[in-house]
Design a protein around this motif. Structure first.
Motif, PDB file in Angstrom:
ATOM      1  N   TRP A   1      -2.643 -39.546  20.331  1.00 48.14           N
ATOM      2  CA  TRP A   1      -2.819 -38.269  19.659  1.00 48.14           C
ATOM      3  C   TRP A   1      -1.522 -37.678  19.122  1.00 48.14           C
ATOM      4  O   TRP A   1      -1.119 -36.576  19.459  1.00 48.14           O
ATOM      5  CB  TRP A   1      -3.536 -37.261  20.567  1.00 48.14           C
ATOM      6  CG  TRP A   1      -4.863 -37.738  21.029  1.00 48.14           C
ATOM      7  CD1 TRP A   1      -5.301 -37.821  22.319  1.00 48.14           C
ATOM      8  CD2 TRP A   1      -5.941 -38.232  20.216  1.00 48.14           C
ATOM      9  NE1 TRP A   1      -6.575 -38.332  22.374  1.00 48.14           N
ATOM     10  CE2 TRP A   1      -7.000 -38.606  21.082  1.00 48.14           C
ATOM     11  CE3 TRP A   1      -6.118 -38.399  18.845  1.00 48.14           C
ATOM     12  CZ2 TRP A   1      -8.193 -39.126  20.625  1.00 48.14           C
ATOM     13  CZ3 TRP A   1      -7.320 -38.938  18.387  1.00 48.14           C
ATOM     14  CH2 TRP A   1      -8.333 -39.280  19.272  1.00 48.14           C
TER      15      TRP A   1
ATOM     16  N   HIS B   1      -7.747 -30.709  20.604  1.00 49.90           N
ATOM     17  CA  HIS B   1      -9.124 -30.853  20.120  1.00 49.90           C
ATOM     18  C   HIS B   1      -9.589 -32.305  20.206  1.00 49.90           C
ATOM     19  O   HIS B   1     -10.692 -32.598  20.695  1.00 49.90           O
ATOM     20  CB  HIS B   1      -9.239 -30.407  18.662  1.00 49.90           C
ATOM     21  CG  HIS B   1      -8.777 -29.025  18.375  1.00 49.90           C
ATOM     22  ND1 HIS B   1      -7.434 -28.672  18.331  1.00 49.90           N
ATOM     23  CD2 HIS B   1      -9.461 -27.883  18.066  1.00 49.90           C
ATOM     24  CE1 HIS B   1      -7.320 -27.398  18.033  1.00 49.90           C
ATOM     25  NE2 HIS B   1      -8.535 -26.897  17.864  1.00 49.90           N
ATOM     26  N   ARG B   2      -8.759 -33.206  19.696  1.00 49.64           N
ATOM     27  CA  ARG B   2      -9.179 -34.602  19.584  1.00 49.64           C
ATOM     28  C   ARG B   2      -9.308 -35.277  20.936  1.00 49.64           C
ATOM     29  O   ARG B   2     -10.161 -36.165  21.106  1.00 49.64           O
ATOM     30  CB  ARG B   2      -8.211 -35.371  18.680  1.00 49.64           C
ATOM     31  CG  ARG B   2      -8.102 -34.848  17.244  1.00 49.64           C
ATOM     32  CD  ARG B   2      -9.455 -34.757  16.554  1.00 49.64           C
ATOM     33  NE  ARG B   2      -9.306 -34.332  15.145  1.00 49.64           N
ATOM     34  CZ  ARG B   2     -10.313 -33.983  14.368  1.00 49.64           C
ATOM     35  NH1 ARG B   2     -11.554 -34.002  14.828  1.00 49.64           N
ATOM     36  NH2 ARG B   2     -10.094 -33.611  13.115  1.00 49.64           N
TER      37      ARG B   2
ATOM     38  N   GLU C   1     -12.714 -34.126  22.190  1.00 56.90           N
ATOM     39  CA  GLU C   1     -13.751 -34.716  21.341  1.00 56.90           C
ATOM     40  C   GLU C   1     -13.961 -36.189  21.677  1.00 56.90           C
ATOM     41  O   GLU C   1     -15.092 -36.687  21.675  1.00 56.90           O
ATOM     42  CB  GLU C   1     -13.366 -34.563  19.873  1.00 56.90           C
ATOM     43  CG  GLU C   1     -14.412 -35.099  18.898  1.00 56.90           C
ATOM     44  CD  GLU C   1     -13.938 -35.030  17.460  1.00 56.90           C
ATOM     45  OE1 GLU C   1     -14.804 -35.048  16.564  1.00 56.90           O
ATOM     46  OE2 GLU C   1     -12.712 -34.958  17.223  1.00 56.90           O
ATOM     47  N   ALA C   2     -12.869 -36.894  21.978  1.00 58.23           N
ATOM     48  CA  ALA C   2     -12.952 -38.333  22.253  1.00 58.23           C
ATOM     49  C   ALA C   2     -13.424 -38.647  23.660  1.00 58.23           C
ATOM     50  O   ALA C   2     -13.685 -39.807  23.986  1.00 58.23           O
ATOM     51  CB  ALA C   2     -11.592 -38.979  22.016  1.00 58.23           C
TER      52      ALA C   2
ATOM     53  N   CYS D   1      -2.784 -43.133  18.303  1.00 58.35           N
ATOM     54  CA  CYS D   1      -3.925 -42.454  17.681  1.00 58.35           C
ATOM     55  C   CYS D   1      -3.390 -41.247  16.912  1.00 58.35           C
ATOM     56  O   CYS D   1      -2.383 -40.646  17.309  1.00 58.35           O
ATOM     57  CB  CYS D   1      -4.929 -41.970  18.725  1.00 58.35           C
ATOM     58  SG  CYS D   1      -5.741 -43.259  19.658  1.00 58.35           S
TER      59      CYS D   1
ATOM     60  N   ALA E   1      -4.228 -37.450  15.572  1.00 62.36           N
ATOM     61  CA  ALA E   1      -5.079 -36.274  15.744  1.00 62.36           C
ATOM     62  C   ALA E   1      -5.064 -35.468  14.451  1.00 62.36           C
ATOM     63  O   ALA E   1      -4.256 -34.553  14.273  1.00 62.36           O
ATOM     64  CB  ALA E   1      -4.581 -35.433  16.912  1.00 62.36           C
TER      65      ALA E   1
ATOM     66  N   ARG F   1     -18.034 -32.314  21.339  1.00 61.80           N
ATOM     67  CA  ARG F   1     -17.471 -31.731  20.124  1.00 61.80           C
ATOM     68  C   ARG F   1     -17.548 -30.205  20.167  1.00 61.80           C
ATOM     69  O   ARG F   1     -16.628 -29.517  19.694  1.00 61.80           O
ATOM     70  CB  ARG F   1     -18.189 -32.269  18.890  1.00 61.80           C
ATOM     71  CG  ARG F   1     -17.525 -31.819  17.586  1.00 61.80           C
ATOM     72  CD  ARG F   1     -18.072 -32.520  16.360  1.00 61.80           C
ATOM     73  NE  ARG F   1     -17.653 -33.907  16.322  1.00 61.80           N
ATOM     74  CZ  ARG F   1     -18.479 -34.935  16.458  1.00 61.80           C
ATOM     75  NH1 ARG F   1     -19.782 -34.737  16.634  1.00 61.80           N
ATOM     76  NH2 ARG F   1     -18.026 -36.171  16.408  1.00 61.80           N
TER      77      ARG F   1
END
Length: 318
Positions: free
Chosen positions: A122, A129-130, A133-134, A207, A209, A231
Motif C-alpha cells: 500500500w 482505506h485500501r 477494503e482488501a 501494492c 493504494a 468496502r
C-alpha cells in the motif's frame, strides 16, 4: 535538532503535536493552501496550519515546490522559507505535494515520511482505506527516508497494528495517527545519535493504494456480502456507500454479514426486515444494513431510518 514539518490533515496534526510535546524546535511548517469548506464554502485552514499558528510557528503554503513548475514564484517563496529555517530534518505526513529533489536534499538528515502502511504494501494516497477494503488483518506505520519515488525510500522504523473486524477508516486512522506520532519522535531521537538503520524495501509485495474516487461509493450488489461489508467500513467516513431505492439515492454506512447466507433472490433484493435492519441478498451471501441515510438527512440506525422510510421484503436496491 531543528525539525521542519510538512503535512495537511488531522493525521499529520497528531504527529506535529507529538513533536511539539517532545520538545523539538519546529521553526517552519508547510501545509496545503486554505480550501473552501462547509455550507458557506469559506476558506478554511488545514488542521496542521491551525495547530502551527496556535504555537506561533511560521507557516508556508505554496501550491507547488517545483521551481520549474506551474507556480514558480510560490515555489521560490517556499524554497526561501526552507533555506532560512536551517533545518536538520523535514518530517512529512500526508502533505499532498510531491517534494522535488532539492527539498529532499536540503536538510542535513533529509526528509522522513510517516506512512500509514507496512511498506511495500500500500504505497500511495489511500493506504488505510485500501487495507480495510482488501481484508488485510494488520497494517501499521513505516517511518521512511524519502527519495524521489512514490513511497519507495528506505525503511527506518516499522510497527504493526491489527485491523479488527469492526474497524472503519475513521477508527483505524485515529489509532495509526497516534502510533505515527509516537514513532516519529522515536525516529528523531535515534537519528540524533546516529541510531537509525535504513533497510531497503523488498521487491515483492508491492501494492498501490490509489486515491479514493467518489464514484467507487456505488454499491455493487453482485459482489459478495463480505466484500460489500468491507468496502463500507473502508469508505467510512468518505465517501460512504450509495445505492438507489426506487427513485431515491440512499447512503449505506454500515452492514454486517448475515448467516445463513443462501437465498434465492436477485442481488440487491430485501429478503427480510426486522428492527435491526433489512437483510439484502448479494452476489454471494447476505448483509444486514444497520446504518443508512436519506438524501439531505442524517446518518440513522436502521430502526430509526425505517420509521421515516419503511422498507419492505421484495423491494430492491440498485
Amino acid at each position: 535538532m531543528r525539525v521542519g514539518f510538512a503535512g495537511t490533515p488531522e493525521f499529520a496534526a497528531v504527529a506535529l503535536q507529538a513533536l511539539i510535546d517532545a520538545g523539538f524546535t519546529v521553526p517552519l511548517v508547510l501545509s496545503q493552501p486554505d480550501r473552501p469548506a462547509g455550507r458557506g464554502m469559506k476558506l478554511q485552514a488545514s488542521p496542521v496550519k491551525q495547530l502551527a499558528l496556535t504555537h506561533g510557528i511560521e507557516v508556508a503554503q505554496p501550491r507547488s515546490l517545483r521551481l520549474d513548475g506551474k507556480f514558480p514564484e510560490e515555489a521560490a517563496t517556499g524554497r526561501d522559507a526552507l533555506v532560512a529555517a536551517k533545518l536538520d530534518v523535514l518530517v512529512v505526513a500526508a502533505y499532498g505535494l510531491i517534494l522535488p529533489a532539492w527539498v529532499l536534499q536540503l536538510p542535513r538528515l533529509g526528509c522522513l515520511n510517516i506512512h500509514a502502511s507496512l511498506l511495500p504494501r500500500w504505497r500511495g494516497a489511500a493506504p488505510i482505506h485500501r487495507a480495510i477494503e482488501a481484508g488485510d488483518t494488520d497494517t501499521g506505520i513505516t517511518i521512511m527516508q524519502m527519495d524521489e519515488g512514490l513511497d519507495t525510500g528506505d525503511m527506518l522504523l516499522i510497527e504493526r497494528l491489527s485491523i479488527t473486524s469492526v474497524d472503519t477508516t475513521a477508527s483505524l486512522h485515529d489509532r495509526l495517527a497516534a502510533l505515527g506520532g509516537r514513532m516519529i519522535v522515536e525516529a528523531l531521537e535515534l537519528a540524533g545519535g546516529g541510531g537509525l538503520k535504513p533497510r531497503r524495501q523488498p521487491d515483492d509485495g508491492v501494492c498501490y493504494a490509489h486515491k479514493i474516487d467518489k464514484a467507487e461509493s456505488q454499491i455493487r450488489w453482485e459482489e459478495s456480502a463480505e466484500q460489500i461489508a468491507r468496502r463500507l467500513r473502508a469508505f467510512d467516513p468518505f465517501p460512504g456507500g450509495a445505492t438507489q431505492l426506487e427513485a431515491e439515492t440512499v447512503k449505506v454506512w454500515r452492514a454486517e454479514v448475515v448467516e445463513p447466507a443462501d437465498v434465492a433472490a436477485e442481488p440487491g433484493t430485501i429478503v427480510s426486515v426486522d428492527t435491526q435492519g433489512p437483510v439484502v441478498a448479494c452476489g454471494q451471501g447476505t448483509v444486514r444494513l444497520t446504518e443508512l441515510q436519506r438524501a439531505g438527512g442524517k446518518r440513522l440506525a436502521a430502526s430509526a431510518f425505517q420509521q421515516a422510510r419503511p422498507l419492505r421484503v421484495g423491494e430492491r436496491f440498485y
